[in-house]
Design an enzyme around this catalytic site. Structure first.
Site, PDB file in Angstrom:
ATOM      1  N   VAL A   1       5.445   1.826   3.589  1.00  0.00           N
ATOM      2  CA  VAL A   1       6.891   1.678   3.743  1.00  0.00           C
ATOM      3  C   VAL A   1       7.618   2.398   2.613  1.00  0.00           C
ATOM      4  O   VAL A   1       8.655   3.025   2.834  1.00  0.00           O
ATOM      5  CB  VAL A   1       7.284   0.190   3.827  1.00  0.00           C
ATOM      6  CG1 VAL A   1       8.794   0.033   3.929  1.00  0.00           C
ATOM      7  CG2 VAL A   1       6.628  -0.459   5.039  1.00  0.00           C
TER       8      VAL A   1
ATOM      9  N   LYS B   1      -2.143  11.548   4.543  1.00  0.00           N
ATOM     10  CA  LYS B   1      -3.014  10.393   4.310  1.00  0.00           C
ATOM     11  C   LYS B   1      -4.439  10.924   4.260  1.00  0.00           C
ATOM     12  O   LYS B   1      -5.033  11.236   5.290  1.00  0.00           O
ATOM     13  CB  LYS B   1      -2.868   9.379   5.447  1.00  0.00           C
ATOM     14  CG  LYS B   1      -3.678   8.107   5.260  1.00  0.00           C
ATOM     15  CD  LYS B   1      -3.018   7.151   4.291  1.00  0.00           C
ATOM     16  CE  LYS B   1      -3.766   5.813   4.231  1.00  0.00           C
ATOM     17  NZ  LYS B   1      -3.113   4.844   3.334  1.00  0.00           N
TER      18      LYS B   1
ATOM     19  N   GLU C   1      -0.286   9.779   0.371  1.00  0.00           N
ATOM     20  CA  GLU C   1      -0.443   8.323   0.269  1.00  0.00           C
ATOM     21  C   GLU C   1      -1.920   7.944   0.168  1.00  0.00           C
ATOM     22  O   GLU C   1      -2.718   8.248   1.058  1.00  0.00           O
ATOM     23  CB  GLU C   1       0.185   7.618   1.474  1.00  0.00           C
ATOM     24  CG  GLU C   1       0.103   6.100   1.345  1.00  0.00           C
ATOM     25  CD  GLU C   1       0.403   5.358   2.634  1.00  0.00           C
ATOM     26  OE1 GLU C   1       0.033   4.167   2.718  1.00  0.00           O
ATOM     27  OE2 GLU C   1       0.982   5.962   3.545  1.00  0.00           O
TER      28      GLU C   1
ATOM     29  N   GLY D   1      -5.358   1.903  -0.843  1.00  0.00           N
ATOM     30  CA  GLY D   1      -5.575   0.908  -1.884  1.00  0.00           C
ATOM     31  C   GLY D   1      -5.070   1.397  -3.227  1.00  0.00           C
ATOM     32  O   GLY D   1      -4.016   2.005  -3.330  1.00  0.00           O
TER      33      GLY D   1
ATOM     34  N   PRO E   1      13.041  -3.897   0.372  1.00  0.00           N
ATOM     35  CA  PRO E   1      13.083  -5.285   0.842  1.00  0.00           C
ATOM     36  C   PRO E   1      11.881  -5.640   1.718  1.00  0.00           C
ATOM     37  O   PRO E   1      11.404  -4.814   2.506  1.00  0.00           O
ATOM     38  CB  PRO E   1      14.381  -5.349   1.668  1.00  0.00           C
ATOM     39  CG  PRO E   1      15.176  -4.165   1.261  1.00  0.00           C
ATOM     40  CD  PRO E   1      14.195  -3.118   0.851  1.00  0.00           C
TER      41      PRO E   1
ATOM     42  N   GLY F   1       9.959  -6.790   4.744  1.00  0.00           N
ATOM     43  CA  GLY F   1      10.262  -6.673   6.167  1.00  0.00           C
ATOM     44  C   GLY F   1      10.959  -5.387   6.557  1.00  0.00           C
ATOM     45  O   GLY F   1      11.312  -5.208   7.727  1.00  0.00           O
TER      46      GLY F   1
END
EC number: 6.3.3.3
Length: 248
Positions: A17, A37, A109, A112, A200, A202
């Site tokens: 996120v 990724k 990204e 872990g 935030p 969520g």
């Protein structure tokens, strides 16, 4: 910066996120963004991965994976158990450089934490960042225990001569407890680097339109946003002081 490596202090703390928020903010500023990724674990072919999700939320230009392994394990373990070739720091750096040739910003990204092993030679995300000469943005949880893991990550970066761009809280709770509120002031000291945002809790459940509109407000100007670390921290420091006074 043309390449930023995004690493967590652990797993399931909001890296994807945060990566999406970075991508959305840069895209809104007119930059072309690629999300890389290197190793996606815990998913089978056809399932949406972290890069797919970050592109969906952010509207980034490109999403890419280097390898996918079905079991939710560290990349080297997952590759070995699946009988598949692992990813490597050199391969990750090469892929990021190729994407940087056609994009304004590349976000790499990790899986872990910073020192999770990519391969049997012990290669890690930190090695990829060193090969790229890229800064590492550390994503940390808000609550109790985060100072130690953040300090250890920062120490590992310094020992390798890798720049730490700063720290972003990956999931800021709607009702933060005392530890989370105090950590806003303590995280920069633990990291030896600035606090550059708080996403935030969520946020990943927002629609892409709402996510893209809000993302710049979660990130500091150094990351292209409008979030004010001092004002945000002060608002919760005042709350902690009031709670302490009432308790006494």
């Amino acid at each position: 910066m043309t390449v930023i490596v995004v690493s967590g202090t652990g797993t399931e703390i909001g890296k994807t996120v945060v990566t999406a928020a970075l991508a959305a903010t840069a895209t809104a500023a007119g930059r072309t963004v690629a999300i890389l990724k290197p190793a996606q674990t815990g998913l089978t072919p056809g399932e949406a991965g972290d890069a797919d999700e970050a592109v969906r939320l952010s509207g980034a230009t490109t999403g890419a994976e280097l390898a996918r392994f079905p079991e939710p394990l560290a990349p080297d373990t997952a590759a070995r158990r699946a009988g598949l070739a692992p990813v490597s720091p050199a391969g990750t750096a090469e892929a990021a450089r190729k994407l940087a040739a056609s994009h304004d910003l590349v976000l790499v990204e990790g899986a872990g934490g910073l020192l999770v092993r990519f391969d049997e030679e012990g290669g890690t995300l930190a090695d990829a960042a060193r090969l790229l000469g890229a800064p590492v943005l550390v994503v940390a949880p808000a609550g109790l225990g985060t100072l130690n893991s953040t300090a250890l990550t920062a120490e590992a970066l310094r020992a390798r001569g890798i720049e730490q761009a700063g720290v972003v809280v990956g999931s800021w709770p709607a009702g933060p407890d005392l530890a989370a509120r105090c950590n806003l002031a303590d995280l920069p000291r633990a990291a030896g680097a600035p606090l550059l945002g708080a996403v935030p809790h969520g946020a990943g459940a927002l629609t892409p339109v709402a996510f893209r509109a809000a993302a710049p407000s979660w990130l500091a100007p150094a990351l292209g946003g409008s979030w004010d670390a001092d004002a945000f921290t002060a608002s919760y420091t005042d709350m902690s002081a009031t709670t302490a006074a009432v308790t006494v």
